[in-house]
Design a protein around this motif. Structure first.
Motif, PDB file in Angstrom:
ATOM      1  N   HIS A   1      14.624  36.250 -10.369  1.00  5.62           N
ATOM      2  CA  HIS A   1      13.754  37.091 -11.188  1.00  5.62           C
ATOM      3  C   HIS A   1      14.496  37.618 -12.409  1.00  5.62           C
ATOM      4  N   ALA A   2      15.685  38.136 -12.206  1.00  3.66           N
ATOM      5  CA  ALA A   2      16.470  38.683 -13.317  1.00  3.66           C
ATOM      6  C   ALA A   2      16.839  37.593 -14.324  1.00  3.66           C
ATOM      7  N   ALA A   3      17.266  36.443 -13.829  1.00  2.02           N
ATOM      8  CA  ALA A   3      17.663  35.346 -14.713  1.00  2.02           C
ATOM      9  C   ALA A   3      16.467  34.822 -15.498  1.00  2.02           C
ATOM     10  N   GLY A   4      15.339  34.697 -14.845  1.00  2.00           N
ATOM     11  CA  GLY A   4      14.138  34.215 -15.524  1.00  2.00           C
ATOM     12  C   GLY A   4      13.667  35.158 -16.613  1.00  2.00           C
ATOM     13  N   LEU A   5      13.712  36.469 -16.350  1.00  2.63           N
ATOM     14  CA  LEU A   5      13.342  37.450 -17.373  1.00  2.63           C
ATOM     15  C   LEU A   5      14.290  37.357 -18.566  1.00  2.63           C
ATOM     16  N   ALA A   6      15.581  37.241 -18.284  1.00  5.82           N
ATOM     17  CA  ALA A   6      16.581  37.166 -19.353  1.00  5.82           C
ATOM     18  C   ALA A   6      16.443  35.883 -20.174  1.00  5.82           C
ATOM     19  N   ALA A   7      15.854  34.849 -19.584  1.00  3.95           N
ATOM     20  CA  ALA A   7      15.721  33.561 -20.263  1.00  3.95           C
ATOM     21  C   ALA A   7      14.326  33.344 -20.853  1.00  3.95           C
TER      22      ALA A   7
ATOM     23  N   ASP B   1       5.266  28.343 -20.679  1.00  6.92           N
ATOM     24  CA  ASP B   1       3.926  27.774 -20.812  1.00  6.92           C
ATOM     25  C   ASP B   1       2.881  28.492 -19.975  1.00  6.92           C
ATOM     26  N   GLY B   2       3.254  29.602 -19.334  1.00 10.92           N
ATOM     27  CA  GLY B   2       2.301  30.369 -18.536  1.00 10.92           C
ATOM     28  C   GLY B   2       2.154  29.910 -17.100  1.00 10.92           C
ATOM     29  N   ASN B   3       3.009  28.988 -16.644  1.00  9.04           N
ATOM     30  CA  ASN B   3       2.971  28.562 -15.246  1.00  9.04           C
ATOM     31  C   ASN B   3       3.526  29.673 -14.363  1.00  9.04           C
ATOM     32  N   ASN B   4       2.923  29.857 -13.199  1.00  9.24           N
ATOM     33  CA  ASN B   4       3.345  30.879 -12.242  1.00  9.24           C
ATOM     34  C   ASN B   4       4.453  30.298 -11.368  1.00  9.24           C
ATOM     35  N   ILE B   5       5.687  30.765 -11.588  1.00 11.75           N
ATOM     36  CA  ILE B   5       6.849  30.220 -10.903  1.00 11.75           C
ATOM     37  C   ILE B   5       7.369  31.266  -9.920  1.00 11.75           C
ATOM     38  N   GLU B   6       7.505  30.872  -8.678  1.00 11.51           N
ATOM     39  CA  GLU B   6       7.872  31.785  -7.584  1.00 11.51           C
ATOM     40  C   GLU B   6       9.181  31.343  -6.945  1.00 11.51           C
ATOM     41  N   ALA B   7       9.956  32.314  -6.502  1.00 11.99           N
ATOM     42  CA  ALA B   7      11.069  32.044  -5.595  1.00 11.99           C
ATOM     43  C   ALA B   7      10.760  32.801  -4.315  1.00 11.99           C
ATOM     44  N   VAL B   8      10.923  32.133  -3.173  1.00 12.38           N
ATOM     45  CA  VAL B   8      10.576  32.750  -1.892  1.00 12.38           C
ATOM     46  C   VAL B   8      11.675  32.519  -0.862  1.00 12.38           C
ATOM     47  N   HIS B   9      11.954  33.574  -0.128  1.00 16.09           N
ATOM     48  CA  HIS B   9      12.811  33.486   1.052  1.00 16.09           C
ATOM     49  C   HIS B   9      11.909  33.820   2.233  1.00 16.09           C
ATOM     50  N   HIS B  10      11.893  32.945   3.234  1.00 23.04           N
ATOM     51  CA  HIS B  10      10.972  33.105   4.357  1.00 23.04           C
ATOM     52  C   HIS B  10      11.508  33.985   5.472  1.00 23.04           C
ATOM     53  N   GLY B  11      12.626  34.631   5.243  1.00 26.57           N
ATOM     54  CA  GLY B  11      13.161  35.515   6.265  1.00 26.57           C
ATOM     55  C   GLY B  11      13.821  34.736   7.385  1.00 26.57           C
TER      56      GLY B  11
ATOM     57  N   HIS C   1       1.138  26.628 -10.170  1.00 26.24           N
ATOM     58  CA  HIS C   1       1.957  27.556  -9.390  1.00 26.24           C
ATOM     59  C   HIS C   1       2.958  26.716  -8.620  1.00 26.24           C
ATOM     60  N   LEU C   2       4.248  26.952  -8.883  1.00 24.60           N
ATOM     61  CA  LEU C   2       5.315  26.290  -8.156  1.00 24.60           C
ATOM     62  C   LEU C   2       6.130  27.343  -7.433  1.00 24.60           C
ATOM     63  N   ALA C   3       6.455  27.090  -6.177  1.00 25.03           N
ATOM     64  CA  ALA C   3       7.295  28.013  -5.403  1.00 25.03           C
ATOM     65  C   ALA C   3       8.568  27.290  -5.000  1.00 25.03           C
ATOM     66  N   PHE C   4       9.705  27.892  -5.343  1.00 27.79           N
ATOM     67  CA  PHE C   4      11.009  27.341  -5.001  1.00 27.79           C
ATOM     68  C   PHE C   4      11.605  28.128  -3.852  1.00 27.79           C
ATOM     69  N   GLN C   5      12.248  27.440  -2.915  1.00 25.07           N
ATOM     70  CA  GLN C   5      12.885  28.108  -1.790  1.00 25.07           C
ATOM     71  C   GLN C   5      14.173  28.792  -2.236  1.00 25.07           C
ATOM     72  N   ALA C   6      14.384  29.979  -1.726  1.00 26.09           N
ATOM     73  CA  ALA C   6      15.606  30.736  -1.998  1.00 26.09           C
ATOM     74  C   ALA C   6      16.347  30.940  -0.684  1.00 26.09           C
ATOM     75  N   ALA C   7      17.667  30.913  -0.742  1.00 22.74           N
ATOM     76  CA  ALA C   7      18.488  31.025   0.461  1.00 22.74           C
ATOM     77  C   ALA C   7      18.409  32.406   1.103  1.00 22.74           C
ATOM     78  N   ASP C   8      18.171  33.430   0.301  1.00 22.82           N
ATOM     79  CA  ASP C   8      18.120  34.799   0.821  1.00 22.82           C
ATOM     80  C   ASP C   8      17.431  35.696  -0.204  1.00 22.82           C
ATOM     81  N   ARG C   9      17.285  36.977   0.144  1.00 22.39           N
ATOM     82  CA  ARG C   9      16.628  37.924  -0.760  1.00 22.39           C
ATOM     83  C   ARG C   9      17.393  38.096  -2.060  1.00 22.39           C
ATOM     84  N   ALA C  10      18.712  38.076  -1.977  1.00 25.24           N
ATOM     85  CA  ALA C  10      19.527  38.231  -3.185  1.00 25.24           C
ATOM     86  C   ALA C  10      19.248  37.098  -4.174  1.00 25.24           C
TER      87      ALA C  10
END
Length: 142
Positions: free
Chosen positions: A87-93, A119-129, A72-81
């Motif tokens: 999510h959309a880009a990952g699904l499309a790819a 490969d089945g890895n759980n990849i997350e993007a998170v914005h901490h508010g 499980h890897l979590a990447f920081q996101a600048a905002d909710r957008a």
């Protein structure tokens, strides 16, 4: 002599994923990193990298012939957008939904989305508010 700089996070220096299909992984990670505003750092025979993440085939010297297990890897996101773009880009790819963008109960303001990579890895993007960071990254200059 050329000056070189790298940026590192506070805890993790780097992570290596050893994958079954490098091309599928490169499509997936290129798409989600572009959505998060993170460029690919480069590539070579049997590997590519972006920021602190290195992705390689099992026959690369650093992999010792073994594919990594599920992580499980979590990447920081600048905002909710950015979380939503990830999510959309990952699904499309070629990624698979593992949790649509939305609020999570981990702490106030936690907004995340989850995808399974090829490969089945759980990849997350998170914005901490609304939170204050002490620094965006640690800068290392050689």
């Amino acid at each position: 002599m050329e000056i070189q700089e790298i940026f590192r996070g506070r805890l993790v220096d780097h992570i290596q994923l050893v994958v079954a299909d490098l091309d599928a992984s490169k499509r997936f990670y290129s798409a989600v990193f572009e959505a998060l505003g993170v460029p690919l750092g480069g590539e070579g025979p049997g590997f590519f990298w972006a920021d602190e993440l290195f992705v390689s085939t099992a026959d690369s010297p650093a992999a010792a012939g073994e594919k990594t297990g599920r992580v499980h890897l979590a990447f920081q996101a600048a905002d909710r957008a950015a979380v939503e773009r990830f999510h959309a880009a990952g699904l499309a790819a070629g990624g698979k939904d593992n949790g649509a963008p939305g609020k999570r109960s981990y702490h106030p303001g936690y907004y995340a989305a989850f995808l399974l990579d090829p490969d089945g890895n759980n990849i997350e993007a998170v914005h901490h508010g609304r939170a204050k960071k002490s620094a965006d990254a640690v800068r290392i200059t050689f």
